[in-house]
Structures are given as structure tokens and as C-alpha cells.
Scaffold this motif. Sequence first.
Motif, PDB file in Angstrom:
ATOM      1  N   CYS A 156      73.470  36.732  62.059  1.00  0.00           N
ATOM      2  CA  CYS A 156      73.090  37.812  61.314  1.00  0.00           C
ATOM      3  C   CYS A 156      74.243  37.139  60.031  1.00  0.00           C
ATOM      4  O   CYS A 156      75.308  37.057  60.215  1.00  0.00           O
ATOM      5  N   GLU A 157      73.632  37.245  58.616  1.00  0.00           N
ATOM      6  CA  GLU A 157      74.374  36.992  57.495  1.00  0.00           C
ATOM      7  C   GLU A 157      75.513  38.044  57.381  1.00  0.00           C
ATOM      8  O   GLU A 157      76.650  37.781  56.591  1.00  0.00           O
ATOM      9  N   LYS A 158      75.513  39.342  57.762  1.00  0.00           N
ATOM     10  CA  LYS A 158      76.426  40.248  57.800  1.00  0.00           C
ATOM     11  C   LYS A 158      77.602  40.304  58.577  1.00  0.00           C
ATOM     12  O   LYS A 158      78.722  40.434  58.412  1.00  0.00           O
ATOM     13  N   CYS A 159      77.085  40.554  59.944  1.00  0.00           N
ATOM     14  CA  CYS A 159      78.103  40.889  60.841  1.00  0.00           C
ATOM     15  C   CYS A 159      78.189  39.618  61.782  1.00  0.00           C
ATOM     16  O   CYS A 159      79.308  39.491  62.569  1.00  0.00           O
ATOM     17  N   GLY A 160      77.578  38.696  61.709  1.00  0.00           N
ATOM     18  CA  GLY A 160      77.743  37.254  62.534  1.00  0.00           C
ATOM     19  C   GLY A 160      76.990  37.392  63.972  1.00  0.00           C
ATOM     20  O   GLY A 160      77.302  36.577  64.688  1.00  0.00           O
ATOM     21  N   THR A 161      76.304  38.479  64.401  1.00  0.00           N
ATOM     22  CA  THR A 161      75.892  38.761  65.561  1.00  0.00           C
ATOM     23  C   THR A 161      74.522  37.506  65.789  1.00  0.00           C
ATOM     24  O   THR A 161      74.050  37.315  64.835  1.00  0.00           O
ATOM     25  N   GLN A 162      74.602  37.098  66.829  1.00  0.00           N
ATOM     26  CA  GLN A 162      73.537  36.033  67.056  1.00  0.00           C
ATOM     27  C   GLN A 162      72.199  36.523  67.049  1.00  0.00           C
ATOM     28  O   GLN A 162      71.876  37.651  67.561  1.00  0.00           O
ATOM     29  N   ILE A 163      71.088  35.927  66.243  1.00  0.00           N
ATOM     30  CA  ILE A 163      69.822  36.278  66.241  1.00  0.00           C
ATOM     31  C   ILE A 163      68.932  35.169  66.686  1.00  0.00           C
ATOM     32  O   ILE A 163      69.385  33.897  66.206  1.00  0.00           O
ATOM     33  N   GLY A 164      67.805  35.377  67.198  1.00  0.00           N
ATOM     34  CA  GLY A 164      66.785  34.355  67.287  1.00  0.00           C
ATOM     35  C   GLY A 164      66.271  33.827  65.964  1.00  0.00           C
ATOM     36  O   GLY A 164      66.187  34.535  64.924  1.00  0.00           O
ATOM     37  N   HIS A 165      65.784  32.455  65.996  1.00  0.00           N
ATOM     38  CA  HIS A 165      65.249  31.841  64.822  1.00  0.00           C
ATOM     39  C   HIS A 165      64.134  32.409  64.229  1.00  0.00           C
ATOM     40  O   HIS A 165      63.783  32.410  63.225  1.00  0.00           O
ATOM     41  N   ASP A 166      63.299  33.149  65.335  1.00  0.00           N
ATOM     42  CA  ASP A 166      62.053  33.735  64.556  1.00  0.00           C
ATOM     43  C   ASP A 166      62.156  35.170  64.291  1.00  0.00           C
ATOM     44  O   ASP A 166      61.156  35.856  63.713  1.00  0.00           O
ATOM     45  N   GLN A 167      63.158  35.757  64.441  1.00  0.00           N
ATOM     46  CA  GLN A 167      63.619  37.276  64.412  1.00  0.00           C
ATOM     47  C   GLN A 167      63.635  37.466  62.829  1.00  0.00           C
ATOM     48  O   GLN A 167      64.197  36.794  62.086  1.00  0.00           O
ATOM     49  N   LYS A 168      62.822  38.216  62.424  1.00  0.00           N
ATOM     50  CA  LYS A 168      62.782  38.777  60.960  1.00  0.00           C
ATOM     51  C   LYS A 168      63.697  40.034  60.753  1.00  0.00           C
ATOM     52  O   LYS A 168      63.318  40.768  61.718  1.00  0.00           O
ATOM     53  N   SER A 169      64.147  40.346  59.679  1.00  0.00           N
ATOM     54  CA  SER A 169      64.741  41.452  59.311  1.00  0.00           C
ATOM     55  C   SER A 169      63.613  42.488  59.078  1.00  0.00           C
ATOM     56  O   SER A 169      62.647  42.333  57.876  1.00  0.00           O
ATOM     57  N   LYS A 170      63.313  43.408  59.681  1.00  0.00           N
ATOM     58  CA  LYS A 170      62.380  44.662  59.464  1.00  0.00           C
ATOM     59  C   LYS A 170      63.139  45.938  58.770  1.00  0.00           C
ATOM     60  O   LYS A 170      63.703  46.782  59.426  1.00  0.00           O
ATOM     61  N   VAL A 171      62.764  45.624  57.556  1.00  0.00           N
ATOM     62  CA  VAL A 171      63.624  46.845  56.721  1.00  0.00           C
ATOM     63  C   VAL A 171      62.690  47.802  56.122  1.00  0.00           C
ATOM     64  O   VAL A 171      61.635  47.440  55.751  1.00  0.00           O
ATOM     65  N   GLY A 172      62.977  49.015  56.102  1.00  0.00           N
ATOM     66  CA  GLY A 172      62.192  50.281  55.314  1.00  0.00           C
ATOM     67  C   GLY A 172      61.357  50.688  56.512  1.00  0.00           C
ATOM     68  O   GLY A 172      61.100  50.086  57.635  1.00  0.00           O
ATOM     69  N   PRO A 173      60.859  52.030  56.129  1.00  0.00           N
ATOM     70  CA  PRO A 173      60.160  52.581  57.131  1.00  0.00           C
ATOM     71  C   PRO A 173      58.756  51.707  57.563  1.00  0.00           C
ATOM     72  O   PRO A 173      58.507  51.812  58.820  1.00  0.00           O
ATOM     73  N   ALA A 174      58.261  51.001  56.789  1.00  0.00           N
ATOM     74  CA  ALA A 174      56.901  50.057  57.198  1.00  0.00           C
ATOM     75  C   ALA A 174      57.587  48.609  57.305  1.00  0.00           C
ATOM     76  O   ALA A 174      56.470  47.663  57.093  1.00  0.00           O
ATOM     77  N   GLY A 175      58.720  48.471  57.252  1.00  0.00           N
ATOM     78  CA  GLY A 175      59.106  46.797  56.932  1.00  0.00           C
ATOM     79  C   GLY A 175      58.582  46.318  55.739  1.00  0.00           C
ATOM     80  O   GLY A 175      58.426  45.168  55.414  1.00  0.00           O
ATOM     81  N   ASP A 176      58.482  47.098  54.628  1.00  0.00           N
ATOM     82  CA  ASP A 176      57.889  46.778  53.350  1.00  0.00           C
ATOM     83  C   ASP A 176      59.153  46.380  52.307  1.00  0.00           C
ATOM     84  O   ASP A 176      58.865  45.811  51.123  1.00  0.00           O
ATOM     85  N   LEU A 177      60.266  46.509  52.556  1.00  0.00           N
ATOM     86  CA  LEU A 177      61.351  46.008  51.651  1.00  0.00           C
ATOM     87  C   LEU A 177      61.702  44.549  51.849  1.00  0.00           C
ATOM     88  O   LEU A 177      62.078  44.134  53.167  1.00  0.00           O
TER      89      LEU A 177
END
Length: 137
Positions: free
Chosen positions: A43-64
Motif C-alpha cells: 500500500c502506498e500510504k501505510c506500507g501494508t503488503q497487498i496482492g499484485h492483482d488487488q485493486k483499490s475499491k473506492v467509493g460506494p460502487a467503486g466508482d472513484l
Amino acid sequence: MTKIIQLDDKLQHTKEKKAEIIRKRKILAVQKIFQCTQCIFKCEKCGTQIGHDQKSKVGPAGDLKVPYRFCESCSEEYADYIERLQGKVNPECYWHNQDWIEVWNKWVDYQSVIDRYLKSKEFRRLLNELRETRPKN
């Protein structure tokens, strides 16, 4: 007389040592930028490890649209930050105060500066120098 040091050889050796130290510093500068800021597995913000295919799901419908790689928690925080900038206040998230907004503002500014640095002519010059000079084995 057998212990006379050739001055030219000594100067050349000193020059080579200095050049190698500078080269190592250049490599470390590039390495640090890419390891610390461009890792696709954290994660660019906190440094937590994430999968390479994990997408940021932001907004109620992931629309952001998010220009960063975030873990789920930071994605939610980023969505809250954007909503707060748009004037929407969630009273349940009372900790999203002006200081919290400032933290996010500074982080976004920092990301912008990193991006500009990576695109700067000086950084590109450094990369080109390192490409041109391979270590001697």
C-alpha cells in the motif's frame, strides 16, 4: 628504495575509489526511490503488503478513480478524504478533523513531488548514467 610508491598509480587508485563510491551512492539513490515508493506489492500510504492483482475499491460502487495503490483500509480513508474535500461530512467519523485532512493533503502533495522527481531531467540523467556504466566484474 624498494618501498617507493608510484604517485601516478596512487592518484589513479584514489580516483577509481572515489568514482566507485559515487557510483554506489547513485545506485542507492535509485534503489531507495524504487524500493520505497514504487513497490507494487505494498500500500502506498501505510506500507501494508497487498496482492499484485488487488485493486483499490473506492467509493460506494467503486466508482472513484484512484491514482494510488491502497490496501482496503487506506482505500476507504481516501474515499472519505475525497468526500470530505467535496463538503460531505460523516458525523460518525469524528476523527476526520482538519488535522486529518491536512495529513492527507500533505501525503498527496508528497506523492506529487515524488512523481515530479522521477520525471525530472536530473533523475533521468542519473538513470541513463547507471545504464551506460555497468559494474566491472
